[in-house]
Design an enzyme around this catalytic site. Structure first.
Site, short mmCIF file in Angstrom:
data_model
loop_
_atom_site.label_atom_id
_atom_site.label_comp_id
_atom_site.label_asym_id
_atom_site.label_seq_id
_atom_site.Cartn_x
_atom_site.Cartn_y
_atom_site.Cartn_z
N ASP A 52 0.86 -1.18 0.00
CA ASP A 52 0.00 0.00 0.00
C ASP A 52 0.90 1.23 0.00
OD1 ASP A 52 -2.01 1.82 0.28
OD2 ASP A 52 -2.73 1.10 2.21
N ASP B 80 -8.36 -6.99 0.78
CA ASP B 80 -7.49 -7.17 1.95
C ASP B 80 -8.11 -6.46 3.14
OD1 ASP B 80 -5.77 -4.49 2.86
OD2 ASP B 80 -6.63 -4.34 0.86
N CYS C 115 -14.58 -26.87 10.05
CA CYS C 115 -13.30 -26.32 9.62
C CYS C 115 -12.21 -27.38 9.78
CB CYS C 115 -12.96 -25.09 10.45
SG CYS C 115 -11.36 -24.33 10.03
N CYS D 257 -8.86 -26.63 9.57
CA CYS D 257 -7.57 -26.04 9.91
C CYS D 257 -7.00 -26.71 11.16
CB CYS D 257 -7.68 -24.53 10.09
SG CYS D 257 -8.25 -23.97 11.73
N CYS E 185 -8.74 -26.00 14.59
CA CYS E 185 -9.98 -26.73 14.83
C CYS E 185 -9.75 -28.23 14.99
CB CYS E 185 -10.97 -26.47 13.70
SG CYS E 185 -11.59 -24.76 13.71
N HIS F 124 -6.60 -19.43 12.59
CA HIS F 124 -7.94 -19.92 12.25
C HIS F 124 -8.70 -18.92 11.38
CE1 HIS F 124 -12.01 -21.45 12.49
NE2 HIS F 124 -12.37 -20.22 12.82
#
Length: 382
Positions: free
Chosen positions: A96, A274, A312, A314, A317, A343
């Site tokens: 940015d 984003d 989930c 991931c 989890c 997560h």
């Protein structure tokens, strides 16, 4: 012609909306779109290692020119081999310009035709950023995508003020492009994205979109949204602006990071987005789930040994319970921020992967409706 024909390829246009899938080809690898990009302001996504980000599957992250310019400084970054050599992240970096940070420091900055003068939030020292110097900094950072310096305005300002800000942003976009072309001739391979502004005035948005489209840069960003306006105002101006932009370039909406805002952007043909929100909220104990967000500090989770989200996959989890994660948060353990950030980013990454599949199968509209119905029914406050 200032763009390469193969920079962006649209792969499939959804028949139920304006959503689309595509590929952006960058110096550090291809990026599948739509894509959510985690924000790593200081060349690091807070509470995440570069290996965590790779494990989840991210192909591009953000860093911020304003902050990196002040510390550690461009000289150190150059000595390290740019952002990639300095951080060890082998994927792509979008940087940015720092325009929003300067906007947020309103009492400490002055905007002129030359650029923006401001006082550092670190030590009070005075600095000047110009459209040219910001391109130079990002080129020396070796950014894969860099943004022009712009004037960001808040919601509900008078049209005259918005018009003044747009005039400056428009001038700066042209100056940034000219500087970027010189850097490219000298061997720099990163892309420049100018920014559509105009606040919430349609005539100004149309004027800005026409000018920016005519610059023929590799991609285009839509700025000045998600700055405090109601969701319906955001959605209306996003839809109006996105349809004014050329189809053969990736479109990037800056600063959106919740499922409702992201899915609205995708439905209007936006390819990139984003936000700091997923990791910032994570550090405050807020977790995304299919059934809304949950505040892990709530006493009901003290003896809840189920995962954050049973659907989930991931590692958070798979391996940790709500009770344990609540314990970490209440004890202010560093691991709490690490696991919550992992997560939340994995959740969004999975959602976007599902979005790409839904678009490819011409069912994005139904996916969006079903996802939001369940997510919103679960609520976001406890």
């Amino acid at each position: 012609m200032t763009t390469t024909p193969d920079f962006f390829t649209e792969l499939h246009a959804d028949t139920s909306s304006r959503a689309r899938t595509g590929i952006v080809r960058l110096p550090h690898g291809t990026v599948k779109t739509p894509v959510f990009m985690p924000v790593g302001t200081n060349a690091t996504v807070k509470a995440m290692t570069k290996d965590d980000l790779s494990e989840i599957g991210f192909e591009i992250i953000l860093a911020n020119t304003y902050h990196l310019y002040l510390r550690p400084g461009v000289e150190i970054l150059e000595q390290a081999g740019g952002l990639h050599g300095f951080s060890g992240w082998n994927g792509n970096f979008l940087t940015d310009s720092g325009g929003f940070q300067v906007f947020s420091l309103a009492p400490f900055r002055k905007i002129t035709g030359e650029g923006v003068r401001f006082k550092s939030h670190i030590d009070g020292s005075s600095h000047l950023l110009t459209p040219e110097s910001v391109v130079d900094l990002q080129s020396r950072f070796n950014s894969d995508i860099q943004m022009q310096l712009d004037v960001c305005t808040g919601f509900d300002i008078p049209e005259a003020k918005a018009k003044e800000a747009l005039a400056v942003t428009t001038d700066w976009a042209l100056r940034a492009k000219n500087e970027w072309l010189q850097k490219r001739d000298a061997g720099y391979q990163g892309a420049l994205f100018p920014i559509v502004q105009g606040n919430f005035y349609r005539d100004l948005r149309a004027q800005s979109a026409e000018f920016v489209s005519g610059l023929d840069t590799p991609g285009i960003a839509i700025g000045g949204l998600s700055v405090g306006e109601p969701f319906d105002v955001y959605a209306d101006m996003l839809e109006y602006t996105a349809q004014l932009l050329p189809r053969n370039k990736p479109r990037y909406v800056m600063g959106i990071g919740t499922p409702d805002y992201i899915l609205e952007a995708v439905s209007n043909g936006v390819d990139m987005f984003d936000c700091v929100l997923p990791t910032r909220n994570a550090r405050n104990g807020s977790y995304f789930t299919r059934d809304g967000t949950i505040a892990i500090k709530n006493a009901r989770y003290a003896t809840d040994f189920s995962p954050i989200d049973s659907e989930c996959t991931c590692k958070v989890c798979r391996e940790y319970s709500r009770a344990y994660l609540r314990h970490l948060f209440k004890e202010q353990e560093i691991l709490s921020s690490m696991l919550a950030s992992y997560h939340n980013l994995a959740f969004l990454h999975t959602m976007i992967a599902e979005v790409r599949t839904a678009i490819a199968e011409d069912r994005f509209a139904s996916y969006k409706a079903a996802f939001l119905k369940r997510f919103n029914a679960g609520g976001a406050a406890e």
